[in-house]
Design a protein around this motif. Sequence first.
Motif, PDB file in Angstrom:
ATOM      1  N   SER A 213       0.815  -1.206   0.000  1.00  0.00           N
ATOM      2  CA  SER A 213       0.000   0.000   0.000  1.00  0.00           C
ATOM      3  C   SER A 213       0.857   1.269   0.000  1.00  0.00           C
ATOM      4  N   GLY A 214       0.510   2.205  -0.869  1.00  0.00           N
ATOM      5  CA  GLY A 214       1.175   3.499  -0.893  1.00  0.00           C
ATOM      6  C   GLY A 214       2.527   3.523  -1.565  1.00  0.00           C
ATOM      7  N   SER A 215       2.909   2.452  -2.263  1.00  0.00           N
ATOM      8  CA  SER A 215       4.253   2.390  -2.835  1.00  0.00           C
ATOM      9  C   SER A 215       4.457   3.417  -3.947  1.00  0.00           C
ATOM     10  N   LEU A 216       3.447   3.605  -4.805  1.00  0.00           N
ATOM     11  CA  LEU A 216       3.577   4.597  -5.870  1.00  0.00           C
ATOM     12  C   LEU A 216       3.645   6.003  -5.293  1.00  0.00           C
ATOM     13  N   SER A 217       2.788   6.266  -4.324  1.00  0.00           N
ATOM     14  CA  SER A 217       2.800   7.569  -3.669  1.00  0.00           C
ATOM     15  C   SER A 217       4.157   7.853  -3.043  1.00  0.00           C
ATOM     16  N   SER A 218       4.763   6.832  -2.443  1.00  0.00           N
ATOM     17  CA  SER A 218       6.068   6.988  -1.808  1.00  0.00           C
ATOM     18  C   SER A 218       7.136   7.332  -2.836  1.00  0.00           C
ATOM     19  N   VAL A 219       7.108   6.670  -3.991  1.00  0.00           N
ATOM     20  CA  VAL A 219       8.103   6.939  -5.029  1.00  0.00           C
ATOM     21  C   VAL A 219       7.944   8.355  -5.579  1.00  0.00           C
ATOM     22  N   LEU A 220       6.703   8.758  -5.851  1.00  0.00           N
ATOM     23  CA  LEU A 220       6.469  10.101  -6.378  1.00  0.00           C
ATOM     24  C   LEU A 220       6.860  11.165  -5.355  1.00  0.00           C
ATOM     25  N   SER A 221       6.597  10.900  -4.089  1.00  0.00           N
ATOM     26  CA  SER A 221       6.997  11.814  -3.026  1.00  0.00           C
ATOM     27  C   SER A 221       8.512  11.906  -2.947  1.00  0.00           C
ATOM     28  N   MET A 222       9.175  10.778  -3.133  1.00  0.00           N
ATOM     29  CA  MET A 222      10.626  10.730  -3.127  1.00  0.00           C
ATOM     30  C   MET A 222      11.207  11.631  -4.216  1.00  0.00           C
ATOM     31  N   ILE A 223      10.647  11.522  -5.417  1.00  0.00           N
ATOM     32  CA  ILE A 223      11.111  12.350  -6.533  1.00  0.00           C
ATOM     33  C   ILE A 223      10.884  13.825  -6.225  1.00  0.00           C
ATOM     34  N   SER A 224       9.730  14.122  -5.651  1.00  0.00           N
ATOM     35  CA  SER A 224       9.411  15.509  -5.285  1.00  0.00           C
ATOM     36  C   SER A 224      10.379  16.051  -4.243  1.00  0.00           C
ATOM     37  N   ASP A 225      10.820  15.209  -3.308  1.00  0.00           N
ATOM     38  CA  ASP A 225      11.739  15.645  -2.262  1.00  0.00           C
ATOM     39  C   ASP A 225      13.061  16.159  -2.837  1.00  0.00           C
ATOM     40  N   TYR A 226      13.429  15.674  -4.013  1.00  0.00           N
ATOM     41  CA  TYR A 226      14.658  16.133  -4.658  1.00  0.00           C
ATOM     42  C   TYR A 226      14.415  17.392  -5.505  1.00  0.00           C
ATOM     43  N   SER A 252      12.634  16.084 -15.346  1.00  0.00           N
ATOM     44  CA  SER A 252      13.357  17.289 -15.756  1.00  0.00           C
ATOM     45  C   SER A 252      14.642  17.347 -14.938  1.00  0.00           C
ATOM     46  N   ALA A 253      15.692  16.696 -15.441  1.00  0.00           N
ATOM     47  CA  ALA A 253      16.908  16.514 -14.644  1.00  0.00           C
ATOM     48  C   ALA A 253      18.089  16.173 -15.533  1.00  0.00           C
ATOM     49  N   ASN A 254      19.282  16.396 -14.990  1.00  0.00           N
ATOM     50  CA  ASN A 254      20.528  16.002 -15.647  1.00  0.00           C
ATOM     51  C   ASN A 254      21.268  15.034 -14.740  1.00  0.00           C
ATOM     52  N   PHE A 255      21.616  13.873 -15.271  1.00  0.00           N
ATOM     53  CA  PHE A 255      22.211  12.815 -14.461  1.00  0.00           C
ATOM     54  C   PHE A 255      23.600  13.169 -13.931  1.00  0.00           C
ATOM     55  N   LEU A 256      24.243  14.186 -14.485  1.00  0.00           N
ATOM     56  CA  LEU A 256      25.564  14.566 -14.004  1.00  0.00           C
ATOM     57  C   LEU A 256      25.514  15.244 -12.647  1.00  0.00           C
ATOM     58  N   ARG A 257      24.333  15.718 -12.251  1.00  0.00           N
ATOM     59  CA  ARG A 257      24.192  16.366 -10.947  1.00  0.00           C
ATOM     60  C   ARG A 257      24.228  15.326  -9.822  1.00  0.00           C
ATOM     61  N   LYS A 258      24.896  15.674  -8.728  1.00  0.00           N
ATOM     62  CA  LYS A 258      25.048  14.737  -7.614  1.00  0.00           C
ATOM     63  C   LYS A 258      23.705  14.398  -6.962  1.00  0.00           C
ATOM     64  N   ASP A 259      22.802  15.379  -6.864  1.00  0.00           N
ATOM     65  CA  ASP A 259      21.521  15.085  -6.229  1.00  0.00           C
ATOM     66  C   ASP A 259      20.675  14.157  -7.091  1.00  0.00           C
ATOM     67  N   ILE A 260      20.802  14.271  -8.414  1.00  0.00           N
ATOM     68  CA  ILE A 260      20.059  13.369  -9.303  1.00  0.00           C
ATOM     69  C   ILE A 260      20.636  11.959  -9.220  1.00  0.00           C
ATOM     70  N   GLN A 261      21.940  11.849  -9.082  1.00  0.00           N
ATOM     71  CA  GLN A 261      22.548  10.533  -8.901  1.00  0.00           C
ATOM     72  C   GLN A 261      22.084   9.904  -7.584  1.00  0.00           C
ATOM     73  N   ALA A 262      21.919  10.736  -6.546  1.00  0.00           N
ATOM     74  CA  ALA A 262      21.404  10.228  -5.275  1.00  0.00           C
ATOM     75  C   ALA A 262      19.965   9.751  -5.430  1.00  0.00           C
ATOM     76  N   LEU A 263      19.164  10.486  -6.206  1.00  0.00           N
ATOM     77  CA  LEU A 263      17.782  10.074  -6.467  1.00  0.00           C
ATOM     78  C   LEU A 263      17.755   8.734  -7.188  1.00  0.00           C
ATOM     79  N   VAL A 264      18.580   8.585  -8.216  1.00  0.00           N
ATOM     80  CA  VAL A 264      18.645   7.320  -8.958  1.00  0.00           C
ATOM     81  C   VAL A 264      19.085   6.190  -8.036  1.00  0.00           C
ATOM     82  N   PHE A 265      20.063   6.459  -7.198  1.00  0.00           N
ATOM     83  CA  PHE A 265      20.553   5.461  -6.239  1.00  0.00           C
ATOM     84  C   PHE A 265      19.429   5.015  -5.304  1.00  0.00           C
ATOM     85  N   GLN A 266      18.631   5.963  -4.849  1.00  0.00           N
ATOM     86  CA  GLN A 266      17.514   5.636  -3.964  1.00  0.00           C
ATOM     87  C   GLN A 266      16.446   4.844  -4.704  1.00  0.00           C
ATOM     88  N   LEU A 267      16.128   5.253  -5.918  1.00  0.00           N
ATOM     89  CA  LEU A 267      15.124   4.527  -6.703  1.00  0.00           C
ATOM     90  C   LEU A 267      15.577   3.095  -6.984  1.00  0.00           C
TER      91      LEU A 267
END
Length: 287
Positions: A213-226, A252-267
């Motif tokens: 329950s709530g897994s999609l909401s959690s992922v979308l919230s995660m993306i929003s947090d970044y 809307s992101a560039n993978f060279l950014r450290k925060d985007i790499q952290a988001l990908v790592f979390q996903l």
Amino acid sequence: MTLADVRKNIDRVDKEIKKLFRERMELADQVAQVKAETEDDIYKPDREEIIISNLTGDVDDNIKMEYTALIKRIMEISRKYQYGRTLELRNCLNVNYDVKEPDIDAVAMIKPELYICQGCSRDKVVAVDSYDEVYELIKSGRVDAGMGILEDISYGVSDALHEVLTNNKLYIYRCNVVKENGHNKKVVTFADHLIVEENHNRLKVMFVCKNKSGSLSSVLSMISDYGVNLTEIHSAPNRQEHWNYRFYVELSANFLRKDIQALVFQLMNETEEFTILGSYACDEEQF
């Protein structure tokens, strides 16, 4: 007691929460340092469920749901911080990429889409009947890349192209919007390796949510947090697993950014399945 009095108390409590939050994040940093050394998992859902159960056991039923939501949110924020710190402490993001587009001598396309061919002469185009055949030509080295219509803005997306990209580790590295008969079409070029350039402003990914329950909401919230904006999202049945769906998302992101790499790592660590489908530049004024 007046409303002003109540607000003063709220301000007092908020300041106490702020102080405790700072202390909580200092502890999260310590956890990240230990786990970076031991290479332990950041996300441990079973342990989190036990903690939530213990913390909410003596909470009144009329606020238990809200308190549970708060605890989960604190844990999510703590994990977000730990993923970023872990990447700072050790190089553990297993994503290989090039920083320059390949030279194209030959490109493969499906026959119904030949009219939309861009950037190369027709004598360099190999026409086939399916995207699976496009993949086979790329795999065998007979062509350097594939090209296809990923989305017709007026009608919908190409599930067939999305599926071939996902199943065969193909990556979009160029995206152009073409107007044809009054319809905007996303025409993408893709190859068998990820390419990331400094001017790229889009990252295409696919993920499958965990079955809870709530897994999609959690992922979308995660993306929003970044602080990342979703420019496109759609789902399609996962043919490899019944009663589950793949979610295709353009960020809307560039993978060279450290925060985007952290988001990908979390996903990567908090979804059932995850893959990058491409990095490219998009002219936002064309949409």
